[in-house]
Design an enzyme around this catalytic site. Structure first.
Site, PDB file in Angstrom:
ATOM      1  N   GLU B  60       7.155  -7.855  -7.833  1.00  0.00           N
ATOM      2  CA  GLU B  60       7.895  -8.262  -6.635  1.00  0.00           C
ATOM      3  C   GLU B  60       8.317  -9.719  -6.659  1.00  0.00           C
ATOM      4  OE1 GLU B  60       5.386  -6.153  -6.626  1.00  0.00           O
ATOM      5  OE2 GLU B  60       6.201  -4.394  -5.616  1.00  0.00           O
ATOM      6  N   HIS B 129      -1.228  -0.554   3.488  1.00  0.00           N
ATOM      7  CA  HIS B 129       0.142  -0.037   3.552  1.00  0.00           C
ATOM      8  C   HIS B 129       0.677   0.109   4.970  1.00  0.00           C
ATOM      9  CE1 HIS B 129      -0.057   0.791  -0.692  1.00  0.00           C
ATOM     10  NE2 HIS B 129       1.102   1.399  -0.694  1.00  0.00           N
TER      11      HIS B 129
HETATM   12  C1  LIG Z   1       2.600  -4.313  -5.564  1.00  0.00           C
HETATM   13  C2  LIG Z   1       3.011  -2.901  -5.374  1.00  0.00           C
HETATM   14  N1  LIG Z   1       4.298  -2.548  -5.584  1.00  0.00           N
HETATM   15  C3  LIG Z   1       4.699  -1.269  -5.430  1.00  0.00           C
HETATM   16  C4  LIG Z   1       3.806  -0.311  -5.031  1.00  0.00           C
HETATM   17  C5  LIG Z   1       4.279   1.143  -4.815  1.00  0.00           C
HETATM   18  N2  LIG Z   1       3.743   1.977  -5.908  1.00  0.00           N
HETATM   19  C6  LIG Z   1       2.612   2.678  -5.747  1.00  0.00           C
HETATM   20  S1  LIG Z   1       2.161   3.427  -7.165  1.00  0.00           S
HETATM   21  C7  LIG Z   1       3.473   2.845  -8.011  1.00  0.00           C
HETATM   22  C8  LIG Z   1       3.657   3.193  -9.458  1.00  0.00           C
HETATM   23  C9  LIG Z   1       2.508   2.695 -10.295  1.00  0.00           C
HETATM   24  O1  LIG Z   1       2.566   3.283 -11.581  1.00  0.00           O
HETATM   25  P1  LIG Z   1       1.394   3.072 -12.633  1.00  0.00           P
HETATM   26  O2  LIG Z   1       0.834   1.694 -12.486  1.00  0.00           O
HETATM   27  O3  LIG Z   1       1.912   3.446 -13.967  1.00  0.00           O
HETATM   28  O4  LIG Z   1       0.240   4.052 -12.176  1.00  0.00           O
HETATM   29  P2  LIG Z   1       0.320   5.646 -12.131  1.00  0.00           P
HETATM   30  O5  LIG Z   1       0.905   5.999 -10.787  1.00  0.00           O
HETATM   31  O6  LIG Z   1       1.177   6.087 -13.279  1.00  0.00           O
HETATM   32  O7  LIG Z   1      -1.085   6.118 -12.243  1.00  0.00           O
HETATM   33  C10 LIG Z   1       4.276   2.056  -7.177  1.00  0.00           C
HETATM   34  C11 LIG Z   1       5.527   1.404  -7.582  1.00  0.00           C
HETATM   35  C12 LIG Z   1       2.472  -0.710  -4.793  1.00  0.00           C
HETATM   36  N3  LIG Z   1       1.557   0.156  -4.366  1.00  0.00           N
HETATM   37  N4  LIG Z   1       2.109  -1.993  -4.991  1.00  0.00           N
END
Ligand SMILES: Cc1ncc(C[n+]2csc(CCOP(=O)(O)OP(=O)(O)O)c2C)c(N)n1
Ligand SMILES: Cc1ncc(C[n+]2csc(CCOP(=O)(O)OP(=O)(O)O)c2C)c(N)n1
Ligand SMILES: [Mg+2]
Ligand SMILES: [Mg+2]
Lengths: 333, 328, 328, 333
Positions: B60, B129
């Protein structure tokens, strides 16, 4: 149900039958627990976001099998599997998903915020990358108090582009902290394929930048994960050397229950292909092949798991809603 | 005039402004292939291509800074926060850079940037959230802060935000994306920033509310009208910074009573400032102290029953309306 | 009782608490070898060694998170922000993690963390280094926020903050580090968090101010006493969250008039909340609306003459005191 | 006074006399401008923080000599040298330090916030690491509009542990943006020696993690800097490849005027040793040796520089304070 065996350098040598069955049982418990959670979500008994770990079970189980009860584990919002592998009570975890008073976090945390102090499971965090510095701080405390402990920090490939990944790895390498960063690379952060997020997609190679040991392992093979994390844990215990482990895995379901098909960003073929690497079926077959488990044993094991999951749901259903006063409790210690 | 959802209204605003001005682009997590985590940018990638609809990695601070840099040299970026809770990671970029560039450079550089996405509590998303994020922005000189309530507001205000030459924090609401309403279709339909709207005429008390709270206040207003014959005027500030104090004060001078409802935890929230300036400027017109109805002073719990208790209910608002009108 | 500086008072508090409790450690940029950018931690490295006085690289989010993690498993970290402006980079750690861990975990984990350092404008440090940072913290459930005014407050409150089991945001002031005052020497001298102090008794108006603003209000109070015979009671909240509303209200009920002075840009600042709750709870006791004296609504300019105009001057306060007392 | 010659691959081949004298004159102007600023600070004509660039002049001058007026440069709070090298008017820069109305930033920015749009100097930023993403965004805009431009982003070794360093390098490498990150490694971040801040002290090696070209150069040798940055600029122009350049340099003075001795964290011997590598004296002698400059030429050049600095001070002194109304102007565009 944390595995007690002290071996931190598994993988080598012949597999012990009891251990093999324990690993299989843990993976299966996670799988069935989540399949049930998905049903409960559909019934509206679970709200908010629900992120399933299905397909990645070998990572949490293999990694956590290398540490002890007094060692720590911390993870993100896709943490049902890590909490179970660390030994949290499935009944209290299900109650937490239901938002009930007997939940591990008193119903205040929910699926994304499972905490269980009794087994040193530090949560349950919903800010991508946000808890990496916290894990680093736990390792700092271990060193500060000169304890013989380590912390495993689980996160996804999506945390790697985040600045806190860099800050954390630099600090732990600089200060020599007993932490193992375990990146569960399932190749997608929500709908973003890793090639569209990282200039360097071989995540373990980021370790070099900090002169930190980095290693990749097959995240669909519980023994490979166990061996790889085992080496990292040994380094952490013996020389306070942090490590970066990349476990290559895949999530069989959507990002969350709100992304059921997950069809926008990956093909049916790809998913079908990956499911052939199912960490549970594969390991079960291996145990059967090697004669460490027979059909009867498998039946008994799966029946026991089913029973525990049924029990968890019954427990959660029976648990009342948190009392209204709890809204304003636990704001301050 | 067509009846569309809040989500569609935002989508149309993005589409129209991107068509109008080549310098406008959209950047953020999942805005492209995925069409937005909440589908606000659905179809934009197909229409404008990868050059102007950019999926970012999760960083971000980094991609917000990219927006600021691009704005500094003449582009008009729209940066989406998947949810505004994550804007905390970009706060240094927004507060210490975007908001101050124009001033620090003696007016040489501007920062025509929109940072947008859903904010506020939704359904059982728990503590990390479910925050009313406007609090981090509306006191910052150099920023403008918008919280649209209806589909009409959403479209008209977003178009104005995109055309504004300053950094605009545009906070939508996950719980309103599905709300339907009449929205003008002409390309030049704009709602100016900094102008409040009297959304319901009334005689006895002025209720000030925006975003999701507006709808609860409306229900409460209808109830007290039926049950107590209290006539509530509802003013929606729509823009929190700059705040249209004139419209609010004019209404209070008419009704002599005021109530502010906000979903965030009460202490030092938007309601505090509104109560403060109303009292300051209309002290002698007030027949009662300004009533504040706010969220409980706690993080957001996950459990459904506790979550309900955390945010102001219609009942709480009804009760406060009666109190301020001496009908309780 | 010895007469020492605000800086020394803080240094003594750190020293005493670190001696008292092995779990307490200090971490931040330049806190060790350099003795602190503002010399607050001078001598602590020599006394406690590198294990407990830790110089960090520049990564506010990272080392604040390290403090949170260490606090979660039983240590009592003190994290220094070289200046609080940089805390914007650590805001996600503080707001989304430190403040919520206890609640999200259903009370299983606590976060006994102190984040301290100077905040507020100093001398010609310009926009990015001259912000009233308390605004980002005092509305957050789960945090406590302290702004000490005198050397005595600095020591007594910091010791309490270090012993508190919650995350405490402790904002000092660069312009006060050199101020001298009487400070008790006994190791158990503590000032409880959440308790305001009547720093000057008066009859006609209650002035609420903290940190640097307190001193300007004091000068103004002395002037209006001489020139207009107005007797000003000054209440210093000292802790902004939790706010000691009782002490403030008791004073207002006595004087029937109130003024709040703050150095930050006015819109939606601390003064807004104070004006709001005072009016809410003491409406019928008030003979005039609560007066607010605040900084100009602009970023901080560098030029000396403009900087002077940006923060509330004694003259502005005098004038407001007269106005609120109907003497203008 | 931005240098107009188009060569972006200098260093190789024999040095051109005019260019040599220009580089020397620029470095000397920066040195004298700052020596004077230090005096003015002592007299109270300059307030706030004042960070001197003395000792590092070869980096800004060598690097910026490889780009054009319509290319961009951005830097931190130690940016007098970069602003001068980019071509800002010394008189308006001194007026800014004085906080006067004719300052480049109308007196509102001061020493840490010098901006000059007329020469594409983008400031002047006081948050360590904070402007790296902004520089990346400028490069993004260049690519978006398909312009033939580049941006040089100058920062200190202290920015490297900051998360935004990582986020910026990943984004520019992933998206192929025309930016050159120039880390001026003077081995200290305030009082913190680099070994106490970074697990990897060879900063240019961080580039590998992003599969980005990385190169170190001698920051005390204007020609070496010019050659190294020249190659990076060529890569940025020709193939939109970002680079990380580490210029190894040293700050002769304290961190700021409030850290005059800088004796707490480094030894007198070290400082004396480093001063032997003075980028200006060394380069002057080289020009004299190679016969590209004679004593008379040197005298003329230094006299002209002295004159410009004196003129800058006179101009700043004569400029009035900003009018009171300006306090509330420029808050919004
Ligand atoms: C700082 C932040 N930005 C965006 C999000 C929204 N978000 C939740 S999970 C996710 C994807 C994360 O992917 P990854 O780290 O690969 O974990 P996975 O879901 O594949 O286990 C996003 C963008 C968040 N929770 N926190
Ligand atoms: C985010 C942030 N943290 C801390 C500071 C305070 N600070 C100003 S300069 C500095 C040291 C930076 O050192 P370096 O990056 O090596 O640059 P140099 O001063 O050596 O040119 C620090 C810690 C700041 N300005 N911003
Ligand atoms: Mg992933
Ligand atoms: Mg340095």
């Amino acid at each position: 149900m944390a595995i007690k065996d002290k071996t931190t350098t598994a993988g080598g040598g012949r597999l012990d039958a009891t251990l093999g069955r324990q690993l299989l049982a843990q993976m299966l418990l996670i799988r069935r627990f989540e399949e049930k959670a998905a049903e409960m979500y559909a019934l509206g008994k679970i709200g908010g976001f629900l992120h399933l770990y299905i397909g990645q079970e070998a990572v949490a189980v293999g990694a956590i099998s290398t540490i002890q009860l007094d060692d720590y584990a911390i993870a993100g919002y896709r943490e049902h599997g890590h909490a179970l592998a660390k030994g949290a009570d499935p009944r209290r975890l299900m109650a937490e998903l239901f938002g009930r008073r007997d939940g591990v976090s008193k119903g205040k945390g929910g699926s994304m915020h499972l905490f269980d102090r009794s087994v040193n499971f530090l949560g349950g965090h919903a800010i991508v990358g946000g808890y990496l510095p916290i894990a680093t701080g736990v390792a700092f405390a271990i060193r500060y108090e000169e304890r013989d402990r380590v912390i495993l920090c689980f996160f996804g490939d999506g945390s790697v582009p985040q600045g806190e990944f860099h800050e954390s790895l630099n600090l732990s390498a600089l200060w020599k902290l007993p932490v193992v960063y375990i990146c569960e690379n399932n190749r997608y952060a929500m709908g973003t394929a890793i090639e569209r997020a990282l200039a360097q997609t071989e995540i373990y190679r980021f370790a070099e930048a900090y002169k930190m040991p980095g290693e990749a392992c097959n995240g669909m093979d519980v023994l490979d994960v166990r061996a790889c994390v085992g080496r990292a844990v040994a380094r952490a215990r013996e020389s306070r050397t942090p490590s970066l482990v990349e476990a290559r895995t895949y999530r069989f379901r959507g990002h969350s229950m709100r992304d059921p098909s997950a069809a926008i960003y990956r093909t049916k073929e790809e998913v079908a292909q990956e499911k052939l690497r199912d960490p549970i079926g594969g390991f079960r077959d291996q145990l059967l092949r090697e004669g460490l488990l027979d059909e009867a044993g498998w039946k008994a094991l799966s029946d026991e798991v089913e029973a525990r999951v049924a029990e968890a749901v019954a427990f959660a259903d029976a648990s009342p809603e948190p009392p209204a006063e709890w809204l304003l409790e636990d704001v301050y210690a | 005039m067509g009846v569309i959802t809040y989500r569609e209204a935002l989508n149309h605003a993005l589409r129209e402004e991107m068509e109008r001005d080549e310098r406008v682009f959209l950047m953020g997590e999942e805005v492209g292939i995925y069409g937005g985590a909440y589908k606000v940018s659905q179809g934009l990638l197909e229409k404008f291509g990868e050059r102007r609809v950019i999926d970012t990695p999760i960083c971000e601070s980094g991609f917000t800074g990219v927006g600021i840099g691009a704005a500094m040299v003449g582009l008009r970026p729209i940066v989406e926060m998947m949810t505004f809770n994550f804007a905390l990671l970009a706060l240094d970029q927004i507060v210490n850079h975007a908001a101050k560039l124009h001033y620090m450079s003696g007016g040489q550089f501007a920062c025509p940037l929109v940072v947008r996405g859903p904010g506020g509590p939704a359904h059982q998303l728990a503590a990390q959230h479910s925050q009313s994020m406007e609090t981090y922005f509306y006191h910052v000189p150099g920023l403008k802060v918008v919280r649209p309530t209806t589909p009409r507001d959403a479209k008209g205000l977003l178009k104005s935000a995109i055309r504004d030459d300053n950094p605009v924090i545009f906070i939508e609401s996950e719980t309103l994306y599905g709300v339907k309403g009449e929205v003008p279709e002409e390309a030049e339909f704009l709602i100016p920033l900094g102008v409040a709207e009297v959304k319901r005429e009334g005689r006895d008390v002025t209720a000030i509310a925006y975003s999701g709270m507006y709808y609860r206040v409306l229900e409460a207003a209808e109830e007290v009208e039926r049950t107590d014959g209290i006539s509530v005027e509802i003013v929606d500030p729509r823009t929190l910074r700059p705040m249209d104090t004139d419209t609010i004060l004019a209404s209070v001078r008419k009704t002599h009573r005021a109530l502010v409802a906000e979903s965030g935890a009460g202490f030092a929230g938007m309601g505090s400032e509104i109560a403060a300036f109303v009292t300051e400027s209309a002290f002698d017109d007030l027949d009662a102290p300004v009533a504040r109805v706010t969220g409980a002073n706690a993080p957001m719990p996950y459990a459904r029953n506790l979550e309900r208790l955390k945010t102001p209910s219609k009942e709480k608002i009804v009760e406060a309306l009666r109190r301020v009108c001496g009908a309780a």
